[in-house]
Design an enzyme around this catalytic site. Sequence first.
Site, PDB file in Angstrom:
ATOM      1  N   GLU A  74       0.821  -1.214   0.000  1.00 20.50           N
ATOM      2  CA  GLU A  74       0.000   0.000   0.000  1.00 20.50           C
ATOM      3  C   GLU A  74       0.855   1.264   0.000  1.00 20.50           C
ATOM      4  O   GLU A  74       0.485   2.281  -0.589  1.00 20.50           O
ATOM      5  CB  GLU A  74      -0.954  -0.005   1.196  1.00 20.50           C
ATOM      6  CG  GLU A  74      -1.993  -1.102   1.148  1.00 20.50           C
ATOM      7  CD  GLU A  74      -2.822  -1.084  -0.125  1.00 20.50           C
ATOM      8  OE1 GLU A  74      -3.019   0.004  -0.714  1.00 20.50           O
ATOM      9  OE2 GLU A  74      -3.255  -2.167  -0.562  1.00 20.50           O
ATOM     10  N   HIS A 110       3.615   6.174  -5.420  1.00 17.27           N
ATOM     11  CA  HIS A 110       3.196   6.455  -6.790  1.00 17.27           C
ATOM     12  C   HIS A 110       2.526   7.828  -6.850  1.00 17.27           C
ATOM     13  O   HIS A 110       2.802   8.636  -7.739  1.00 17.27           O
ATOM     14  CB  HIS A 110       2.233   5.353  -7.254  1.00 17.27           C
ATOM     15  CG  HIS A 110       1.965   5.335  -8.719  1.00 17.27           C
ATOM     16  ND1 HIS A 110       1.084   4.451  -9.305  1.00 17.27           N
ATOM     17  CD2 HIS A 110       2.439   6.099  -9.747  1.00 17.27           C
ATOM     18  CE1 HIS A 110       1.035   4.664 -10.615  1.00 17.27           C
ATOM     19  NE2 HIS A 110       1.846   5.657 -10.907  1.00 17.27           N
TER      20      HIS A 110
END
Length: 752
Positions: free
Chosen positions: A517, A523
């Site tokens: 996660e 990202h």
Amino acid sequence: MTLSPSPRRLAGFLATLGLAFTLIPTPAVAQQPAPAATATARADQSPLLAPWAGAHGGVPAFDKIKVADFKPALEVAMAENLAEIAAIANNSQAPTFDNTIAALERSGQTLTRVSTAYDIWSSTLNDAAFSAVETEMAPKLAGFYDQISQNSALFKRIEAVYNAPATKKLTPEQQRLVEVRYKEFVRSGARLDATAKARLSQINQQLAGLFTNFSQNVLTDEADSVLVLKTDKDLGGLSASLRDAAKATAGTRKIAAAGVITNTRSSIDPFLTYSDQRGLREKAWRMFTNRGDNGGAHDNNAIITEILQLRAERAKLLGYATHAHLRLDNTMAKTPEAAMKLMEQVWKPGVARVKEEVADMLALAKKEGAPANFKIEPWDYRYYAEKVRKARYDLDQNEVKQYLQLDKMREGMFWMAGELFNFAFVPVTDVPVYHPDVKAWQVNDKTTGKQIGLWYFDPYARPGKNSGAWMNAYRNQERMDGKAVMTIVSNNSNFVKGKEGEPVLISWTDATTLFHEFGHALHGLSSNVTYPTLSGTSVVRDYVEFPSQVLENWLATPEVLNQFALHYQTGKPIPQALVDRINKASTFNQGFETTEAISSALIDMKLHLAGTQQIDPDKFERETLAQMGMPSELVMRHRTPQFSHVFSSDGYSAGYYSYLWSVVLAADAFSAFTEAGGPYDKAVAARLRKNVFTVGNTIDPAAGYRAFRGRDPRIDALMKKRGFPMAGAKTGGKLGPGKPVEVPPKVPVRRK
């Protein structure tokens, strides 16, 4: 799983209809003020409507929000957004990139702010009062977005820009944005006639209501059902930390008992692994696997049947054979056939490995005195697998767990992010939070000290919070109109608190999920694009899990383990001998891990390839699994009646395969590091950041991957990692048809 929000709520919803949406959406927010005339006047009326204020480019006023605020704020924000859309659609000037496409990017900011909080409450604070609001507003929101996606005047302007010769002179990112916007509208029914548009809107509103009902049913079964451990004998086999957690939960729930096991994976899986009370293991397993499948008011089977019918009808309206064909048209796989081919390549060796694992478990059980006719049942698999692991590899997960403190693992993630991304995480207390468990960190560039973003962490399970783990983006990075907007992201988990004042110990699997996660968060934090619609994790469904999957690999690196895998009592690092045993056992139980996940993906795909066929979910699941050769000793990771990835939104519908697709990418990508200077190779890390993490959806993902890796991805590394033979999987074979990706999804991403 990521819950990547769309930069503007409209973009997110269009992608949902188009169809790429994920569980528990959370909108991205560009921090620019809403129209001054309305925002200033409303600031004193609702904290949801006011522009975000304070440090870090402005943050949500979580401490001032009340459930009663949501409905009126949503209604005001929707009205404002419709006015903005009308101004764009009715502009008398000729359509241009700036007055149409960029204008859409600038619109909807008030609604995005409101929706951010609305989605956070939906996924983490969903009590009876909020559920009532959600039930009323879900269909209204769907109808509202249809008013935009079906606005003929607006689409004509978008289409004019898309076809204009001048568009070819725009920057590559601008051309990408034009294409994305145009295809979103087409896939949302912009070209349909009035009658078809009206029916499409009805379908979307019906689905929105059904998604909400599905989610609330699962939440209710999770919140209302617990396993009460009445005596100390019922705690048999559990470690001290699990006993403490069970006792603490009993206290929190005000239940007079030796302990309580809640109906969430983070509580059930450890119990099934270690409890020596077989009867209680069966009760726990049935409680968990029957969520949404117990008959009565909270049963999801009829809802699933209706969702499938509506999706099939919608796909036909939009010109697709099935919902699966609609969903995969804008992915890397491109077709259901390509996704099925990959799943079947891995399914067969996975099932074969399960048979070997079951034989090993049966031999051990009989050695311990089990009767000759003893059969491994699904509630036995984790328990006996752990015994085999300990016997074969001298590896006890309880021993490993003593070195995996939640806080230390979080620090290890921060350190890893510093090495690979040059990020520094600094705790802050100057931002309001929506629950006392939530903490926040400022994210800076290590070299310049410049702030990159803000990271929130909500680690613990509680009633009203969705189970599992996910990433949200509260605000997407952008730099439109010369204004740099930094991102705000969060990670959300469901760890169970133990004894007050003692560290929370987590399993190796949980630590892997934590890194996964965090990969989604990195990202989002790495994003370096101009337009919010293309920002961060706003990429196609079977690519969005790639950055998170690849980040899992860094947990096991010596650099992380030696510094942060410290014994919770002695503070000593995890012994190398124990690490060696972990590595030696890395392919252990891969039959189980592979088969339970791919069975869910195959059922998902087959349900949506069935088209208009009337589906009885329980019967379809049972009969299809039998046809596939599903081993009786285990169950799908997500049974149909609780498959929230697929039925609480359009999210991963006909798209759960994307985890496997991304795992192939991740295994192949990590090989680039091992083939070079190792996990922290600076040159490879720089290529990964440049071509994957920073670019959002500004480029075709397949092209981005090739730029990073120098070639298309291959399945070899995954098969090797799982210890599977390559028979049936073409060595060096490319993944998928390699056709260019067209339309990105605007959705959240959720843990598998």
